[in-house]
Design a protein around this motif. Sequence first.
Motif, PDB file in Angstrom:
ATOM      1  N   PRO A  74       4.505   4.239   1.901  1.00 58.38           N
ATOM      2  CA  PRO A  74       3.537   4.170   3.112  1.00 58.38           C
ATOM      3  C   PRO A  74       4.404   2.904   3.878  1.00 58.38           C
ATOM      4  O   PRO A  74       4.379   2.032   2.932  1.00 58.38           O
ATOM      5  N   HIS A  75       4.196   3.276   5.170  1.00 61.24           N
ATOM      6  CA  HIS A  75       4.309   1.417   6.179  1.00 61.24           C
ATOM      7  C   HIS A  75       3.378   0.678   5.338  1.00 61.24           C
ATOM      8  O   HIS A  75       3.868  -0.403   5.636  1.00 61.24           O
ATOM      9  N   GLU A  76       2.252   0.971   5.655  1.00 61.11           N
ATOM     10  CA  GLU A  76       1.180  -0.032   4.910  1.00 61.11           C
ATOM     11  C   GLU A  76       1.651  -0.281   3.560  1.00 61.11           C
ATOM     12  O   GLU A  76       0.537  -1.920   3.686  1.00 61.11           O
ATOM     13  N   LEU A  79       4.040  -3.796   4.083  1.00 64.73           N
ATOM     14  CA  LEU A  79       2.891  -4.544   5.296  1.00 64.73           C
ATOM     15  C   LEU A  79       2.514  -5.214   4.096  1.00 64.73           C
ATOM     16  O   LEU A  79       2.746  -6.430   3.821  1.00 64.73           O
ATOM     17  N   VAL A  80       1.271  -5.157   3.112  1.00 68.05           N
ATOM     18  CA  VAL A  80       0.792  -5.386   2.214  1.00 68.05           C
ATOM     19  C   VAL A  80       2.211  -6.460   1.002  1.00 68.05           C
ATOM     20  O   VAL A  80       1.267  -7.269   0.810  1.00 68.05           O
TER      21      VAL A  80
END
Length: 326
Positions: A74-76, A79-80
């Motif tokens: 997932p893109h989230e 980013l993390v």
Amino acid sequence: MGQYWTIMSIDNSEATGHLGKLGEFFWMPDNSLVSCLTTPVIPSSYKTAAIASFGGKSQNLKKNYPPSILLSLPHELLLVIAEELSEDYLDLICFSLTCMDAWELTGQCRYQSLSQKIKSKSWAGSRIILLGDYAGALPKGLLTDAEKKELRLDGYADDELGSLLYAHPAFRMPSYKILNDFYYDEIAQDDDLFHEIQYFAHREPFSRWIMLPGDFKLTRSSSKDRWMIRNLTKQEYAITRRRSLTQIVYSLIGCSDDPSVSMQGERCSVLINGPWAGDRIDITLVSIHRKEHTPEERSSWKDITISVKELLEALAAEDNDGVFKF
């Protein structure tokens, strides 16, 4: 023998080494010092590139891009991961290059990481002091208790700290290395990493983030813009032309208990008690200061230009045959 002087950045653990007697170098311009203290600016094109969508170009790049398991995350989560790596610019770049999804998602992280990295290489905003080797006590609060302990100065009396700090081996010479060298030593030790980085270094949209342009110098966009020396600790400033920046800095950051400055006249004695010694200082442009602060915020800053100008002109009249233009 006379007293010798050095300029130190406490936060960067860097010092110029012996500059000589104050009167020997006071009236000479020092472009290296000005460059060190000038806040670097990343071109707006980097920020634009960080938030831009690649559109069709992105899709074409993805077709030719090596497959990556990261594409399934997932893109989230990507980013993390990027935020965790942002403290090390090289690590973040390597992660961003793993796939186009990662590259597009990490634009803001790359911009922030690069900004922090560049600022850390500069003296701008750090605690600055022009220290004499006859100095006794340091400005109050210059060193924290933790810093004294780290430098092994915690067991000494206050009136011994100045001379001990002057010659402290923990303070190295400023590197003056161009910024695209700040990860070279690391990749040079790994042939595979070196060749992979080089592969992307000459390809868009990656090259600007790898082949950095150098020192990100701040330049005037208008001849009407003026240079500003700021004390970020006390919120004071002086406005001048570039030619006077060196002398303004010297006149404000001196520290010693000994009046020996190798200069003529009575006014020069004030130079050993610089009101900005040990404060956080930078150099920028008036236009940038106005962009950074609202009118209400700017109203709390104190303009000391007139008093600094009067001091330097008086010093020049006594010591430099009046040869000085503010």
